[in-house]
Design a protein around this motif. Structure first.
Motif, PDB file in Angstrom:
ATOM      1  N   UNK A 130       0.846  -1.200   0.000  1.00 31.42           N
ATOM      2  CA  UNK A 130       0.000   0.000   0.000  1.00 31.42           C
ATOM      3  C   UNK A 130       0.878   1.245   0.000  1.00 31.42           C
ATOM      4  N   UNK A 131       0.445   2.276  -0.741  1.00 28.29           N
ATOM      5  CA  UNK A 131       1.258   3.491  -0.823  1.00 28.29           C
ATOM      6  C   UNK A 131       0.372   4.709  -0.996  1.00 28.29           C
ATOM      7  N   UNK A 132       0.762   5.798  -0.323  1.00 29.32           N
ATOM      8  CA  UNK A 132      -0.016   7.020  -0.519  1.00 29.32           C
ATOM      9  C   UNK A 132       0.489   7.800  -1.728  1.00 29.32           C
ATOM     10  N   UNK A 133       1.665   7.391  -2.224  1.00 28.85           N
ATOM     11  CA  UNK A 133       2.221   8.054  -3.413  1.00 28.85           C
ATOM     12  C   UNK A 133       3.167   7.074  -4.094  1.00 28.85           C
ATOM     13  N   UNK A 134       3.318   7.239  -5.390  1.00 27.25           N
ATOM     14  CA  UNK A 134       4.191   6.339  -6.141  1.00 27.25           C
ATOM     15  C   UNK A 134       5.656   6.707  -5.964  1.00 27.25           C
ATOM     16  N   UNK A 135       6.518   5.812  -6.431  1.00 27.35           N
ATOM     17  CA  UNK A 135       7.965   6.073  -6.387  1.00 27.35           C
ATOM     18  C   UNK A 135       8.593   5.486  -7.649  1.00 27.35           C
ATOM     19  N   UNK A 136       9.671   6.101  -8.074  1.00 25.25           N
ATOM     20  CA  UNK A 136      10.452   5.508  -9.167  1.00 25.25           C
ATOM     21  C   UNK A 136      11.285   4.395  -8.557  1.00 25.25           C
TER      22      UNK A 136
END
Ligand SMILES: Cc1cc2nc3c(=O)[nH]c(=O)nc-3n(C[C@H](O)[C@H](O)[C@H](O)COP(=O)(O)OP(=O)(O)OC[C@H]3O[C@@H](n4cnc5c(N)ncnc54)[C@H](O)[C@@H]3O)c2cc1C
Ligand SMILES: NC(=O)c1ccc[n+]([C@@H]2O[C@H](COP(=O)([O-])OP(=O)(O)OC[C@H]3O[C@@H](n4cnc5c(N)ncnc54)[C@H](OP(=O)(O)O)[C@@H]3O)[C@@H](O)[C@H]2O)c1
Length: 447
Positions: free
Chosen positions: A208-214
């Motif tokens: 689960x993530x509140x924002x994406x990441x590279x």
């Protein structure tokens, strides 16, 4: 001959031992207190100090050549990304190679470091010692005090399964995730590693993530990704564009893997590095999810309304920067924010220096080594600080650039670019050496 200031070093992790070496090299009288029975801090798996975040599968995510101290290469037999046991052995070898072990008081925790009216530091330990020093070097680490979700998710108190922070995940019990439904929260490096570990034994893993990441692979074009960095003399925007283009060609868009597309450019968040997570997602062993909305007794509901049965929730939500031995009225880092001149010198409190208190896009160790030599030179009168106003303006400019570039988050309060930091520090040291010469190499602190 003028007597050099006496110094107290708190901590003998990779930052503290670099300071011990710099002080020893220059003939300082000092004490270094280390809570554990050995050096290496975080890299000592199962460290007796109870502070290490290391888990069984942990490897460096910064490559060997970019992580080793300049004056002590890692063994050539080490892989590009060594295991934590090799990293800990390397720090042990470092203190033995330079005869530093006897300079460290082990199993001694600093309980209080108080600034006296004359600017000296009264340091007390749990062993009952109390001594006063002219200067204090703080190297207590910044990845040991877990930051849990703030505020906690609704329903967390009625969840019947296990909730833990990544700091407390050790990986030493192979049955811990076995046949469980696991929710891992976060898009930093802890979340990647722990989701991958779980994915081999759990029944289900949700990331689960509140924002994406590279997500950067450890190798690009057959070389450790961090050895491909272009010169800091090339403007950052150009370097970033080139790296992002390379990543797009070699890895592709994060959305293709079912992950949220990052709301920021590459290197505008602390790098997330993993060779495995995208492959585990591609194999269907990890399922991406948006942020957690709430927990019920047996489920986790996400902000998109979907809900899954859950036995374990692992919060990989980062760390707090704290100094339990300092008076918080004097020095604290609320929301991890402690403005320092080039991440070392406090603008208002003299005689205190911070080592390793930065988040490099790259490794901490060589930077801690440079900072240590810089502090020792300063204390020996070989480097003089700029005037207070200039120092404050420098801090403000650096902070403005950092906050403009990075995603607003408590994890982005002390980011530095590895090569840029080294270059800028070398230039600043040269300027300060000239200032020190003009001042007749006066000691900054009267001993
Ligand atoms: C899971 C994880 C993986 C990481 N991987 C990397 C990586 O691949 N590359 C990289 O560059 N960085 C990595 N980091 C960042 C990490 O902070 C550094 O690698 C490194 O451990 C920092 O060293 P340090 O000496 O500053 O702190 P620490 O390693 O935390 O050491 C601090 C030392 O101070 C001692 N201490 C603390 N308080 C007291 C006290 N009051 N009295 C006496 N002693 C005290 C502790 O016992 C400890 O030995 C990682 C961080 C995490 C959480
Ligand atoms: N060698 C290795 O392989 C390795 C492994 C693990 C860790 N590390 C290092 O250890 C350090 C700490 O890494 P970390 O991954 O533990 O922590 P981190 O980098 O601080 O990442 C924390 C993650 O949790 C998210 N988060 C925080 N609070 C949240 C909340 N309330 N709700 C939802 N999401 C939340 C953050 O999102 P936002 O970005 O939105 O804030 C971020 O994705 C880093 O320097 C890292 O490189 C290295």
């Amino acid at each position: 001959m003028t007597r050099l200031p006496t110094v107290c070093v708190i901590g003998a992790g990779c930052s503290g031992i670099a300071s011990v070496k710099a002080l020893t090299d220059r003939g300082f009288e000092f004490d270094c207190f280390e809570a554990s029975d050995r050096v290496g801090g975080l890299w000592v798996y199962g460290n007796r100090n109870g502070l290490s975040a290391a888990y069984r599968s942990l490897h460096l995510n910064t490559s060997r050549k970019r992580t080793e101290y300049a004056d002590f290469p890692m063994p050539a037999s080490y892989p590009d990304f060594p295991h934590h046991s090799q990293v800990a052995a390397y720090f042990d070898a470092y203190v033995d190679r330079f005869g530093l072990r006897d300079r460290i008081a082990f199993e001694t925790t600093v309980t209080r470091a108080e600034r006296l009216d004359d600017g000296r530091w009264a340091v007390s330990t749990d062993g009952g010692t109390a001594r006063t020093y002219d200067a204090l070097i703080v190297a207590n680490g910044h990845h040991w005090d877990p930051r849990w979700p703030e505020p906690p998710f609704p329903g967390h108190e009625r969840f019947a399964g296990t909730q833990l922070h990544s700091h407390d995940y050790t990986g030493d019990d192979p049955g811990f995730f076995r046949d469980k439904s696991v929710v891992v929260l976060g898009m930093g490096n802890s979340a990647m590693d722990i989701a991958v570990d779980a994915s081999f034994v759990a029944s289900d893993v949700f990331l689960a993530a509140r924002r994406g990441a590279w997500v950067l692979p450890k190798y690009l074009l057959g070389r450790p990704f961090d050895t491909l960095q272009a010169s800091p003399r090339i403007p950052f925007a150009i370097r970033r564009r080139a790296s992002q283009a390379l990543l797009r060609v070699l890895v592709g868009d994060m959305e293709r893997y079912g992950l949220p597309q990052p709301d920021h450019g590459l290197f505008e968040a602390h790098p997330t590095v993993s060779d495995d997570v995208l492959s585990r997602i591609a194999h269907g062993e990890i399922t991406p999810k948006p942020n957690i909305a709430e927990l019920t007794e047996r489920t986790v509901r996400f902000v998109d309304g979907t809900e899954v049965a859950a036995d374990v929730v692992v919060y990989c939500t980062g760390y707090k920067v704290t100094f339990p031995f300092l008076d918080p009225e004097l020095i604290a880092a609320p929301d991890n924010d402690l403005p320092l001149f080039r991440r070392v010198f406090h603008p208002d409190v003299s005689g205190i220096y911070f080592v390793g208190l930065l988040q490099p896009l790259g490794a901490i160790m060589p930077l801690a080594e440079l900072q240590s030599a810089w502090i020792a030179d300063h204390l020996a009168g070989r480097y003089a600080l700029p005037p207070a106003g200039e120092m404050r303006a420098d801090i403000e400019a650096e902070r403005a650039a950092m906050f403009k570039r990075y995603v607003a988050s408590k994890r982005h309060t002390m980011e530095v670019d590895y090569d840029d930091y080294i270059l800028a520090l070398r230039q600043e040291r040269r300027r300060g050496e000239r200032r020190a010469a003009l001042a007749g190499h006066r000691l900054p602190i009267a001993a």
